[in-house]
Design a protein around this motif. Structure first.
Motif, PDB file in Angstrom:
ATOM      1  N   ALA A  80      28.044 -36.290 -26.716  1.00 39.37           N
ATOM      2  CA  ALA A  80      28.374 -35.784 -25.797  1.00 39.37           C
ATOM      3  C   ALA A  80      28.664 -33.690 -25.565  1.00 39.37           C
ATOM      4  O   ALA A  80      29.050 -33.442 -26.379  1.00 39.37           O
ATOM      5  CB  ALA A  80      29.787 -36.328 -25.227  1.00 39.37           C
ATOM      6  N   ASN A  81      28.180 -33.097 -24.704  1.00 39.82           N
ATOM      7  CA  ASN A  81      28.382 -31.650 -24.788  1.00 39.82           C
ATOM      8  C   ASN A  81      29.736 -31.422 -24.445  1.00 39.82           C
ATOM      9  O   ASN A  81      30.347 -32.013 -22.752  1.00 39.82           O
ATOM     10  CB  ASN A  81      27.215 -31.355 -23.340  1.00 39.82           C
ATOM     11  N   ILE A  82      30.860 -30.949 -25.162  1.00 41.23           N
ATOM     12  CA  ILE A  82      32.166 -31.474 -24.554  1.00 41.23           C
ATOM     13  C   ILE A  82      32.719 -28.944 -24.699  1.00 41.23           C
ATOM     14  O   ILE A  82      34.016 -29.541 -25.201  1.00 41.23           O
ATOM     15  CB  ILE A  82      32.860 -32.402 -25.631  1.00 41.23           C
ATOM     16  N   ILE A  83      31.566 -28.544 -24.908  1.00 32.83           N
ATOM     17  CA  ILE A  83      32.212 -27.846 -24.769  1.00 32.83           C
ATOM     18  C   ILE A  83      32.654 -26.544 -23.736  1.00 32.83           C
ATOM     19  O   ILE A  83      33.013 -27.304 -22.219  1.00 32.83           O
ATOM     20  CB  ILE A  83      30.880 -26.605 -24.445  1.00 32.83           C
ATOM     21  N   ASN A  84      34.556 -26.371 -24.016  1.00 27.42           N
ATOM     22  CA  ASN A  84      34.744 -26.154 -22.870  1.00 27.42           C
ATOM     23  C   ASN A  84      35.884 -26.949 -21.932  1.00 27.42           C
ATOM     24  O   ASN A  84      36.517 -26.236 -20.723  1.00 27.42           O
ATOM     25  CB  ASN A  84      34.571 -24.859 -22.098  1.00 27.42           C
ATOM     26  N   THR A  85      35.595 -28.170 -22.307  1.00 27.42           N
ATOM     27  CA  THR A  85      36.631 -29.325 -21.391  1.00 27.42           C
ATOM     28  C   THR A  85      37.598 -29.151 -21.540  1.00 27.42           C
ATOM     29  O   THR A  85      38.295 -29.497 -22.627  1.00 27.42           O
ATOM     30  CB  THR A  85      35.484 -30.413 -21.892  1.00 27.42           C
ATOM     31  N   CYS A  86      38.185 -29.052 -20.583  1.00 23.23           N
ATOM     32  CA  CYS A  86      40.037 -29.759 -20.926  1.00 23.23           C
ATOM     33  C   CYS A  86      40.062 -31.343 -20.399  1.00 23.23           C
ATOM     34  O   CYS A  86      39.506 -31.939 -19.960  1.00 23.23           O
ATOM     35  CB  CYS A  86      40.608 -29.590 -18.786  1.00 23.23           C
TER      36      CYS A  86
END
Length: 131
Positions: A80-86
């Motif tokens: 999964a793309n978790i870039i900058n996920t809070c």
């Protein structure tokens, strides 16, 4: 940024029909436990306190998604793309992040136990992120 509120039923129906772009939606408190949402685009979405336990989110785009205090127990976020996920205050017990792309944004208070990081490292825990 104004988010569009939708129901869980609407999301699941549209996903089943082949739609994958659910960016900028609001699904606070949604119960998506056990749902197969592989490849979904939740970029910039808000799923605060959502129940995603056991959900399949392989290859999902979660960039800039707000998962504050979400339950991700046993969820599969492989690749999964978790870039900058809070994920502040979220529960990542038994969560699989193997091959996930990027790094989380806010993560303070996140609970880890038997969590598999993107590099395959297992955080046995239990521990909380204090950052």
């Amino acid at each position: 940024m104004e988010r569009k509120e939708i129901t869980v039923e609407e999301l699941l129906q549209r996903y089943a029909a082949g739609e994958r772009d659910f960016s900028i939606v609001c699904l606070d408190y949604a119960d998506l436990s056990g749902a197969n949402l592989a490849g979904i685009d939740f970029s910039h979405a808000r799923l605060r306190r959502a129940n995603l336990s056991g959900a399949i989110l392989c290859g999902a785009n979660l960039s800039d998604t707000d998962l504050w205090r979400a339950n991700l127990t046993g969820a599969n976020l492989e690749a999964a793309n978790i870039i900058n996920t809070c994920i502040a205050g979220a529960n990542l017990e038994n969560t699989n992040l193997r091959g996930a792309i990027g790094v989380f944004g806010q993560a303070n208070g996140t609970f880890l136990h038997n969590t598999v990081w993107s590099n395959g490292e297992i955080v046995v825990g239990p521990e909380w992120i204090d950052a």
